[in-house]
Design a protein around this motif. Structure first.
Motif, PDB file in Angstrom:
ATOM      1  N   TRP A  77       0.856  -1.196   0.000  1.00  0.00           N
ATOM      2  CA  TRP A  77       0.000   0.000   0.000  1.00  0.00           C
ATOM      3  C   TRP A  77       0.885   1.237   0.000  1.00  0.00           C
ATOM      4  O   TRP A  77       1.772   1.371   0.839  1.00  0.00           O
ATOM      5  CB  TRP A  77      -0.898  -0.009   1.244  1.00  0.00           C
ATOM      6  N   LEU A  78       0.673   2.137  -0.935  1.00  0.00           N
ATOM      7  CA  LEU A  78       1.461   3.378  -1.013  1.00  0.00           C
ATOM      8  C   LEU A  78       0.534   4.568  -0.810  1.00  0.00           C
ATOM      9  O   LEU A  78      -0.586   4.578  -1.324  1.00  0.00           O
ATOM     10  CB  LEU A  78       2.151   3.502  -2.380  1.00  0.00           C
ATOM     11  N   ASN A  80      -0.662   8.683  -0.963  1.00  0.00           N
ATOM     12  CA  ASN A  80      -0.609   9.792  -1.928  1.00  0.00           C
ATOM     13  C   ASN A  80       0.701  10.564  -1.798  1.00  0.00           C
ATOM     14  O   ASN A  80       1.277  10.983  -2.809  1.00  0.00           O
ATOM     15  CB  ASN A  80      -1.797  10.733  -1.704  1.00  0.00           C
ATOM     16  N   TRP A 108      -6.070   2.375  -6.387  1.00  0.00           N
ATOM     17  CA  TRP A 108      -5.547   1.407  -5.422  1.00  0.00           C
ATOM     18  C   TRP A 108      -6.389   0.148  -5.508  1.00  0.00           C
ATOM     19  O   TRP A 108      -7.635   0.237  -5.525  1.00  0.00           O
ATOM     20  CB  TRP A 108      -5.632   1.980  -4.003  1.00  0.00           C
TER      21      TRP A 108
HETATM   22  C1  LIG Z   1      -5.429   9.967  -2.410  1.00  0.00           C
HETATM   23  O1  LIG Z   1      -6.044  11.231  -2.614  1.00  0.00           O
HETATM   24  C2  LIG Z   1      -7.345  11.161  -3.207  1.00  0.00           C
HETATM   25  C3  LIG Z   1      -7.801  12.578  -3.503  1.00  0.00           C
HETATM   26  O2  LIG Z   1      -7.749  13.364  -2.368  1.00  0.00           O
HETATM   27  C4  LIG Z   1      -8.283  10.397  -2.288  1.00  0.00           C
HETATM   28  O3  LIG Z   1      -9.562  10.282  -2.881  1.00  0.00           O
HETATM   29  C5  LIG Z   1      -7.700   9.001  -2.048  1.00  0.00           C
HETATM   30  O4  LIG Z   1      -8.496   8.298  -1.128  1.00  0.00           O
HETATM   31  C6  LIG Z   1      -6.279   9.088  -1.515  1.00  0.00           C
HETATM   32  N1  LIG Z   1      -5.724   7.751  -1.439  1.00  0.00           N
HETATM   33  C7  LIG Z   1      -5.145   7.276  -0.356  1.00  0.00           C
HETATM   34  C8  LIG Z   1      -4.638   5.885  -0.422  1.00  0.00           C
HETATM   35  O5  LIG Z   1      -5.007   7.928   0.654  1.00  0.00           O
END
Ligand SMILES: *[C@@H]1O[C@H](CO)[C@@H](O)[C@H](O)[C@H]1NC(C)=O
Ligand SMILES: [Zn+2]
Length: 273
Positions: A77-78, A80, A108
């Motif tokens: 899992w990475l 943002n 993801w």
């Molecule tokens: C990454 O950012 C997007 C937009 O804000 C959000 O919808 C998403 O859930 C985030 N992903 C993670 C793994 O935090």
């Protein structure tokens, strides 16, 4: 992967260390295409006294796909923030060459089979976005190598080759990842180099035109670590161990050459533009 890459590199890599790259060896046709581009580029340089400037810039989309077996970093899992850092590394490496990548989308997926690259084509058919001009990057936590990618080729949209196109990356190689000496995010830079049509600097060894780019000194085999001053072929200069297309550790990586830049534009215009 669909097939094994029987490269020299694969054969000589030590059993313990993970291979830097498992990109399929270039086909005869791909080597010949590179040879023809080299002839054109060298002729242009001889006449004009400068590198070919086929077009001024390349700006394209990058789609990030995170595949994990669970919602933990160890399982792939990475965040943002990590993808932001990886995008910065990619853009900083290519900026001197007028090449930039727009962050066009992120997804993801939890799938333990895909997380070990267990169904490459099915995974990519589900996740791939954009056109042949857009780069898709798939991060997986379990892979035999740090990454692999496909060279540009004549493919039709919707074919299996079209879907396969893209870069698969071991998730622990991202900036701040757990892969000692390979966690600055340069695996993505190397694999995108293949996606833009570059061969390994040690392709062809000491013989002939090597990697088919005139300003990368030939080298007999891939470097590992950061062996400053290594010189494995007579004439032509020391091995290009700081080049992104060698197998050196991430902290050793520094550059693409002007010739590689020209080649990326030649490949782009031929196959992706
Ligand atoms: C990454 O950012 C997007 C937009 O804000 C959000 O919808 C998403 O859930 C985030 N992903 C993670 C793994 O935090
Ligand atoms: Zn490679």
């Amino acid at each position: 992967m669909q097939f094994k890459a029987f490269t020299i590199a694969a054969l000589v890599a030590s059993a313990a260390a993970k291979q830097r790259c498992a990109a399929p060896a270039p086909t005869e046709q791909q080597i010949e295409a590179s040879r023809q581009m080299k002839i054109q580029e060298d002729n242009y340089a001889a006449v004009a006294g400068e590198s070919m400037h086929i077009q001024a810039t390349i700006n394209t989309n990058v789609y990030w796909h995170v595949i994990a077996s669970a919602r933990t970093v160890a399982a792939g899992w990475l965040s943002n923030a990590t993808l932001d850092a990886q995008l910065d590394v990619l853009n900083e490496a290519y900026a001197p060459h007028g090449i930039s990548f727009n962050d066009a989308g992120r997804d993801w997926t939890i799938n333990s089979n895909w997380a070990q690259d267990g169904a490459e084509l099915a995974m990519k058919k589900a996740l791939r976005k954009g056109t042949y001009k857009d780069v898709n990057v798939y991060f997986v936590p379990t892979l035999d190598a740090f990454g692999y990618a496909y060279l540009p080729d004549s493919v039709s949209t919707g074919s299996n080759a079209f879907y396969r196109d893209g870069c698969t990356i071991l998730s622990s190689t991202v900036p701040g990842g757990s892969e000692t000496n390979f966690n600055l995010g340069y695996t993505v830079v190397h694999e995108v180099g293949h996606w833009l049509g570059l061969l390994h600097t040690f392709e062809g060894g000491c013989s002939g035109s090597g990697d088919m780019v005139s300003d990368t000194p030939a080298e007999r085999s891939q470097a590992s670590g950061c062996p400053v001053g290594r010189d494995t072929c007579s004439g032509g200069g020391v091995d290009p161990i700081h080049n992104y297309m060698d197998y050196s550790d991430d902290p050793c990586y520094e550059e693409f050459t002007a010739g590689q830049q020209t080649r990326m534009y030649s490949q782009w215009n031929t196959y992706r533009a």
